[in-house]
Design a protein around this motif. Structure first.
Motif, mmCIF file in Angstrom:
data_model
loop_
_atom_site.group_PDB
_atom_site.id
_atom_site.type_symbol
_atom_site.label_atom_id
_atom_site.label_comp_id
_atom_site.label_asym_id
_atom_site.label_seq_id
_atom_site.Cartn_x
_atom_site.Cartn_y
_atom_site.Cartn_z
ATOM 1 N N GLU A 107 21.282 49.121 23.313
ATOM 2 C CA GLU A 107 22.519 49.891 23.494
ATOM 3 C C GLU A 107 22.863 50.089 24.966
ATOM 4 O O GLU A 107 24.027 50.031 25.368
ATOM 5 N N ARG A 108 21.848 50.264 25.798
ATOM 6 C CA ARG A 108 22.066 50.614 27.194
ATOM 7 C C ARG A 108 22.476 49.385 28.014
ATOM 8 O O ARG A 108 21.824 48.360 27.976
ATOM 9 N N GLN A 109 23.577 49.505 28.738
ATOM 10 C CA GLN A 109 24.029 48.441 29.636
ATOM 11 C C GLN A 109 24.155 49.028 31.033
ATOM 12 O O GLN A 109 25.183 49.580 31.408
ATOM 13 N N HIS A 110 23.065 48.888 31.787
ATOM 14 C CA HIS A 110 22.999 49.574 33.074
ATOM 15 C C HIS A 110 23.095 48.612 34.250
ATOM 16 O O HIS A 110 23.073 49.032 35.395
ATOM 17 N N TYR A 111 23.223 47.314 33.962
ATOM 18 C CA TYR A 111 23.174 46.337 35.050
ATOM 19 C C TYR A 111 24.306 45.312 34.960
ATOM 20 O O TYR A 111 24.700 44.892 33.863
ATOM 21 N N VAL A 112 24.803 44.932 36.118
ATOM 22 C CA VAL A 112 25.647 43.749 36.269
ATOM 23 C C VAL A 112 24.736 42.637 36.766
ATOM 24 O O VAL A 112 24.049 42.795 37.781
ATOM 25 N N VAL A 113 24.703 41.510 36.045
ATOM 26 C CA VAL A 113 23.819 40.398 36.365
ATOM 27 C C VAL A 113 24.668 39.220 36.838
ATOM 28 O O VAL A 113 25.529 38.736 36.094
ATOM 29 N N ILE A 114 24.422 38.759 38.055
ATOM 30 C CA ILE A 114 25.242 37.698 38.620
ATOM 31 C C ILE A 114 24.396 36.508 39.063
ATOM 32 O O ILE A 114 23.337 36.677 39.668
ATOM 33 N N GLY A 115 24.858 35.321 38.708
ATOM 34 C CA GLY A 115 24.257 34.074 39.155
ATOM 35 C C GLY A 115 25.374 33.084 39.428
ATOM 36 O O GLY A 115 26.504 33.480 39.704
ATOM 37 N N ASP A 116 25.083 31.799 39.327
ATOM 38 C CA ASP A 116 26.111 30.787 39.544
ATOM 39 C C ASP A 116 26.928 30.639 38.270
ATOM 40 O O ASP A 116 26.546 29.929 37.353
ATOM 41 N N ALA A 117 28.075 31.322 38.211
ATOM 42 C CA ALA A 117 28.895 31.341 37.005
ATOM 43 C C ALA A 117 29.899 30.208 36.947
ATOM 44 O O ALA A 117 30.611 30.058 35.946
ATOM 45 N N GLN A 118 30.010 29.439 38.010
ATOM 46 C CA GLN A 118 30.939 28.313 38.060
ATOM 47 C C GLN A 118 32.356 28.754 37.670
ATOM 48 O O GLN A 118 32.922 29.644 38.288
ATOM 49 N N TYR A 153 26.032 14.656 45.258
ATOM 50 C CA TYR A 153 25.243 14.561 46.487
ATOM 51 C C TYR A 153 25.882 15.298 47.661
ATOM 52 O O TYR A 153 25.464 15.140 48.802
ATOM 53 N N GLN A 154 26.881 16.129 47.361
ATOM 54 C CA GLN A 154 27.490 16.978 48.370
ATOM 55 C C GLN A 154 27.032 18.417 48.151
ATOM 56 O O GLN A 154 26.615 18.792 47.045
ATOM 57 N N LEU A 155 27.095 19.240 49.213
ATOM 58 C CA LEU A 155 26.746 20.645 49.056
ATOM 59 C C LEU A 155 27.865 21.373 48.322
ATOM 60 O O LEU A 155 29.053 21.136 48.563
ATOM 61 N N SER A 156 27.477 22.258 47.406
ATOM 62 C CA SER A 156 28.427 23.103 46.689
ATOM 63 C C SER A 156 28.045 24.562 46.865
ATOM 64 O O SER A 156 26.871 24.906 47.013
ATOM 65 N N MET A 157 29.047 25.409 46.836
ATOM 66 C CA MET A 157 28.844 26.844 47.026
ATOM 67 C C MET A 157 28.031 27.413 45.867
ATOM 68 O O MET A 157 28.314 27.156 44.702
ATOM 69 N N ASP A 158 27.014 28.189 46.180
ATOM 70 C CA ASP A 158 26.195 28.847 45.173
ATOM 71 C C ASP A 158 26.665 30.291 44.996
ATOM 72 O O ASP A 158 27.724 30.680 45.495
ATOM 73 N N ALA A 159 25.854 31.095 44.318
ATOM 74 C CA ALA A 159 26.280 32.442 43.940
ATOM 75 C C ALA A 159 26.261 33.445 45.091
ATOM 76 O O ALA A 159 26.865 34.515 44.991
ATOM 77 N N GLY A 160 25.574 33.114 46.192
ATOM 78 C CA GLY A 160 25.374 34.098 47.252
ATOM 79 C C GLY A 160 26.650 34.726 47.777
ATOM 80 O O GLY A 160 26.707 35.937 48.027
ATOM 81 N N GLY A 161 27.697 33.925 47.955
ATOM 82 C CA GLY A 161 28.956 34.451 48.466
ATOM 83 C C GLY A 161 29.588 35.457 47.521
ATOM 84 O O GLY A 161 30.179 36.460 47.956
ATOM 85 N N PHE A 162 29.463 35.214 46.219
ATOM 86 C CA PHE A 162 30.022 36.135 45.227
ATOM 87 C C PHE A 162 29.195 37.420 45.141
ATOM 88 O O PHE A 162 29.733 38.508 44.928
ATOM 89 N N VAL A 163 27.880 37.284 45.307
ATOM 90 C CA VAL A 163 27.023 38.470 45.362
ATOM 91 C C VAL A 163 27.436 39.351 46.537
ATOM 92 O O VAL A 163 27.606 40.568 46.394
ATOM 93 N N SER A 164 27.616 38.726 47.698
ATOM 94 C CA SER A 164 28.008 39.480 48.890
ATOM 95 C C SER A 164 29.365 40.148 48.703
ATOM 96 O O SER A 164 29.587 41.266 49.187
ATOM 97 N N ALA A 165 30.282 39.478 48.006
ATOM 98 C CA ALA A 165 31.600 40.067 47.759
ATOM 99 C C ALA A 165 31.485 41.346 46.935
ATOM 100 O O ALA A 165 32.119 42.364 47.243
ATOM 101 N N LEU A 166 30.661 41.319 45.892
ATOM 102 C CA LEU A 166 30.488 42.524 45.067
ATOM 103 C C LEU A 166 29.737 43.614 45.823
ATOM 104 O O LEU A 166 30.018 44.806 45.652
ATOM 105 N N GLU A 167 28.773 43.217 46.653
ATOM 106 C CA GLU A 167 28.071 44.206 47.473
ATOM 107 C C GLU A 167 29.047 44.906 48.412
ATOM 108 O O GLU A 167 29.032 46.135 48.549
ATOM 109 N N TYR A 168 29.892 44.108 49.058
ATOM 110 C CA TYR A 168 30.852 44.669 50.014
ATOM 111 C C TYR A 168 31.853 45.590 49.314
ATOM 112 O O TYR A 168 32.139 46.700 49.786
#
Length: 250
Positions: A107-118, A153-168
């Motif tokens: 029943e308890r939903q106490h967390y927002v869980v974020i990863g690479d959601a594409q 074979y190219q670099l793609s953006m991971d979840a870190g930028g979105f994590v930082s956005a929610l932190e900010y």
């Protein structure tokens, strides 16, 4: 190998064993040599695939890996939520979200869980996560990597930028579950019944794999494949060992 005190090996997956859907040349054979001498766990911050999906993909490439040898950031996140008797609001891919379905009865939903959601990184979902954080939920980052080497074979953006956005936006600091979390590395070591100082981490990410493992007390080996860049060696982070690829580990 390098040090007689080493009894076990942690090995990153993407960028170390393969890039895209192609094994690093010599990686399959190198893994056979390493597993003949050491206990091994394959650790990954991927938040797009479950351990079972990771194993299936690796086996299709020719790697001999068992599911109980793989530890993903999703596995540790589920364990964290179970221990805290909570489910989450998930900013993840559909497959990764389904991995947590067995927690839906909590029943308890106490967390927002974020990863690479594409494609699931929509404003609507990010704003819902923000509002939950404003209402008292806590933020879990399954991983906070900046980028990864994609199938093209190219670099793609991971979840870190979105994590930082929610932190900010929320003013809250994310609790990081995967690498470079000390808890992640120590859990991986304990699964092989070794101390961190008895374990070698092989990775291609100078921050998450090398610095994170060193701060948790492990020895480290940086491979020059995957996301490795020459400027990594100018970062001030010094791995214990460096190899051109996993195939070049003696």
């Amino acid at each position: 190998m390098f040090d007689p005190s080493i009894k076990a090996v942690l090995c990153d997956i993407g960028g170390v064993l393969y890039v895209g859907d192609t094994p690093i040349p010599g990686a399959i054979e190198a893994l056979v040599r390493i597993k003949s001498r050491y206990s091994v766990r394959f650790v990954t911050n991927t938040t797009q695939k479950t351990a079972q999906q990771v194993v299936e993909a690796l086996r299709s490439m020719g790697f001999d890996i068992a599911e109980d040898e793989v530890l993903t950031a999703l596995d540790v996140t589920k364990l964290f939520l179970k221990n805290h008797d909570s489910r989450g609001f998930y900013l993840l891919t559909d497959d990764a979200t389904a991995f947590f379905d067995d927690l839906n009865e909590i029943e308890r939903q106490h967390y927002v869980v974020i990863g690479d959601a594409q494609e699931n990184f929509t404003y609507e979902r990010l704003n819902k996560a923000f509002r939950l954080l404003q209402s008292g939920s806590e933020l879990i980052a399954v991983a906070k990597n900046r980028y990864f080497k994609d199938n093209d074979y190219q670099l793609s953006m991971d979840a870190g930028g979105f994590v930082s956005a929610l932190e900010y936006a929320s003013g809250k600091e994310a609790h990081i579950i995967g690498k470079p979390s000390h808890d992640f590395y120590r859990l991986a070591c304990s699964s092989m019944n070794v101390e961190p100082a008895e374990c070698l981490m092989i990775g291609d990410d100078i921050e998450s794999d090398i610095l994170g493992a060193q701060e948790a007390g492990l020895k480290t080996l940086l491979v020059k494949t995957g996301k490795f860049a020459v400027q990594d060696l100018e970062s001030g982070i010094m791995p214990d060992f460096i190899a051109d690829s996993i195939a070049d580990i003696p």
